[in-house]
Design a protein around this motif. Structure first.
Motif, short mmCIF file in Angstrom:
data_model
loop_
_atom_site.label_atom_id
_atom_site.label_comp_id
_atom_site.label_asym_id
_atom_site.label_seq_id
_atom_site.Cartn_x
_atom_site.Cartn_y
_atom_site.Cartn_z
N THR A 136 1.00 -1.16 0.55
CA THR A 136 -0.34 0.45 0.20
C THR A 136 1.41 1.04 -0.44
OG1 THR A 136 -0.31 0.12 2.06
CG2 THR A 136 -1.80 -0.85 1.06
N ASN A 137 0.26 1.87 0.29
CA ASN A 137 0.57 3.99 -0.25
C ASN A 137 0.78 4.27 1.14
OD1 ASN A 137 2.67 5.02 -2.01
ND2 ASN A 137 1.38 6.57 -1.98
N GLU A 138 0.56 3.22 2.85
CA GLU A 138 0.43 3.89 3.83
C GLU A 138 -0.38 4.50 3.74
OE1 GLU A 138 0.83 2.06 5.84
OE2 GLU A 138 2.22 0.78 5.30
N LYS A 139 -1.74 4.66 3.03
CA LYS A 139 -2.41 5.96 2.95
C LYS A 139 -2.04 7.61 2.68
CE LYS A 139 -6.49 3.86 5.33
NZ LYS A 139 -6.78 2.76 4.34
N ILE A 140 -1.04 7.68 2.41
CA ILE A 140 -0.83 8.60 1.80
C ILE A 140 -0.42 8.77 -0.17
CG2 ILE A 140 2.10 9.81 1.60
CD1 ILE A 140 3.09 8.25 4.06
N GLY A 141 -0.64 10.14 0.02
CA GLY A 141 -0.89 11.33 -1.63
C GLY A 141 -2.47 10.20 -1.91
N ASP A 142 -2.10 10.47 -3.49
CA ASP A 142 -3.86 9.81 -4.11
C ASP A 142 -3.40 8.62 -4.07
OD1 ASP A 142 -4.06 12.83 -5.09
OD2 ASP A 142 -3.69 12.80 -6.78
N LEU A 143 -2.47 8.16 -4.41
CA LEU A 143 -2.45 6.47 -3.94
C LEU A 143 -2.70 5.79 -2.90
CD1 LEU A 143 0.30 5.56 -6.03
CD2 LEU A 143 -1.79 5.14 -6.89
N GLY A 144 -2.77 6.74 -1.88
CA GLY A 144 -3.23 6.26 -0.62
C GLY A 144 -4.64 6.20 0.10
N ARG A 145 -5.11 7.54 -1.27
CA ARG A 145 -7.04 7.91 -0.98
C ARG A 145 -7.53 6.50 -2.22
NH1 ARG A 145 -4.20 12.92 -0.18
NH2 ARG A 145 -4.13 13.92 -2.16
N SER A 146 -7.05 5.21 -2.63
CA SER A 146 -7.32 5.06 -3.59
C SER A 146 -7.77 5.61 -4.72
CB SER A 146 -8.58 4.32 -3.18
OG SER A 146 -7.85 3.45 -1.73
N MET A 147 -6.98 6.28 -5.10
CA MET A 147 -8.02 7.51 -6.55
C MET A 147 -6.82 6.22 -7.65
SD MET A 147 -7.43 11.62 -4.73
CE MET A 147 -8.06 11.78 -6.84
N GLY A 148 -5.86 5.25 -7.33
CA GLY A 148 -5.67 4.61 -8.39
C GLY A 148 -4.47 3.35 -7.98
N ILE A 149 -3.85 2.90 -8.78
CA ILE A 149 -3.08 2.14 -8.99
C ILE A 149 -1.46 2.39 -9.77
CG2 ILE A 149 -2.79 -0.93 -9.03
CD1 ILE A 149 -5.41 -1.12 -8.64
N ALA A 150 -0.46 2.12 -8.96
CA ALA A 150 1.07 2.33 -9.69
C ALA A 150 1.59 1.15 -9.44
CB ALA A 150 1.27 3.65 -9.25
N ALA A 151 2.90 1.11 -10.72
CA ALA A 151 3.75 -0.64 -10.61
C ALA A 151 4.67 0.39 -11.01
CB ALA A 151 3.08 -1.65 -11.03
N HIS A 152 5.95 -0.87 -10.32
CA HIS A 152 7.22 -0.73 -10.72
C HIS A 152 7.99 -1.62 -11.28
CE1 HIS A 152 8.14 3.27 -8.87
NE2 HIS A 152 6.71 3.28 -7.84
N ALA A 153 8.81 -1.79 -11.83
CA ALA A 153 8.85 -3.32 -12.62
C ALA A 153 10.79 -2.73 -13.01
CB ALA A 153 7.91 -3.76 -13.85
N VAL A 154 11.35 -3.66 -12.90
CA VAL A 154 12.93 -4.37 -13.54
C VAL A 154 12.84 -4.99 -14.28
CG1 VAL A 154 13.52 -5.22 -10.92
CG2 VAL A 154 14.73 -3.81 -12.60
N VAL A 155 13.41 -5.16 -15.22
CA VAL A 155 13.23 -7.26 -15.88
C VAL A 155 15.52 -6.94 -16.16
CG1 VAL A 155 13.27 -5.58 -18.37
CG2 VAL A 155 13.26 -8.14 -17.47
N MET A 156 15.61 -8.29 -16.20
CA MET A 156 16.83 -8.54 -16.79
C MET A 156 16.64 -9.33 -17.70
SD MET A 156 20.45 -10.77 -15.24
CE MET A 156 19.66 -11.95 -15.32
N LEU A 157 17.58 -8.79 -18.57
CA LEU A 157 17.40 -9.20 -20.31
C LEU A 157 18.66 -9.87 -20.13
CD1 LEU A 157 15.94 -7.05 -22.97
CD2 LEU A 157 14.84 -8.43 -21.24
N GLU A 158 18.65 -11.73 -20.82
CA GLU A 158 20.18 -11.69 -21.36
C GLU A 158 19.73 -12.60 -22.51
OE1 GLU A 158 20.11 -15.06 -18.11
OE2 GLU A 158 18.89 -16.16 -19.13
N LYS A 159 21.45 -12.66 -22.90
CA LYS A 159 21.90 -12.95 -24.58
C LYS A 159 21.36 -14.50 -24.35
CE LYS A 159 24.11 -10.71 -27.49
NZ LYS A 159 22.87 -9.97 -28.44
N ALA A 160 20.46 -14.44 -25.08
CA ALA A 160 19.90 -16.04 -25.82
C ALA A 160 20.74 -16.59 -26.39
CB ALA A 160 18.79 -16.01 -26.80
#
Length: 160
Positions: A136-160
């Motif tokens: 959760t966003n611990e009720k902080i900001g717009d995400l914390g007020r349940s105005m939306g959803i966000a996501a962070h992603a990291v990916v590792m690609l490797e030579k096939a």
């Protein structure tokens, strides 16, 4: 050229009435969905952007513009599959990914395994290569007020 490439993605969508809530390729029971031109799956969008970023390519808006009527209501797993195809065409495969979803509501934990299966299938990897957690966003900001959803992603690609 490096044996490995790392990419970072982020996406956020606000809630909207009258839409299905799709996250990580899974429909989540909720009274609201996310607003967007496609199915608005911010988790999958962040992951696709991470793959494209690792390749040094533009973001998903370049490949799937919100001005293109053909993209309206599009399944975001198709967007992710396209990003993975771009990686394969350049001699890379997804090695692993890690995603953090930020949502006050609904409860995500019961759906994590299904989401991991859907994402792994779209990226042609094992579910053990998909890290996925929700917070959760611990009720902080717009995400914390349940105005939306966000996501962070990291990916590792490797030579096939």
């Amino acid at each position: 050229m490096s044996q490995f490439r790392i990419g970072l993605g982020y996406d956020i969508h606000r809630f909207a009435e009258g839409r299905k809530l799709i996250l990580g390729g899974v429909e989540i029971p909720h009274d609201k969905g996310l607003d967007g031109h496609s199915d608005a799956d911010c988790l999958t969008h962040a992951l696709a952007d991470a793959v494209l970023g690792a390749l040094g390519l533009p973001d998903i808006g370049h490949f799937f513009p919100n001005t293109d009527p053909r993209c309206e209501g599009m399944d975001s797993q198709d967007i992710l599959r396209k990003a993975v195809e771009e990686a394969h065409s350049r001699g890379f495969r997804v090695g692993n990914c890690d995603i953090a979803l930020i949502a006050e509501e609904p409860k995500i934990a019961p759906h994590l395994d299904a989401m991991k299966r859907a994402l792994a299938a779209s990226m042609q990897i094992e579910t053990t290569e998909v890290g996925l957690k929700a917070t959760t966003n611990e009720k902080i900001g717009d995400l914390g007020r349940s105005m939306g959803i966000a996501a962070h992603a990291v990916v590792m690609l490797e030579k096939a």
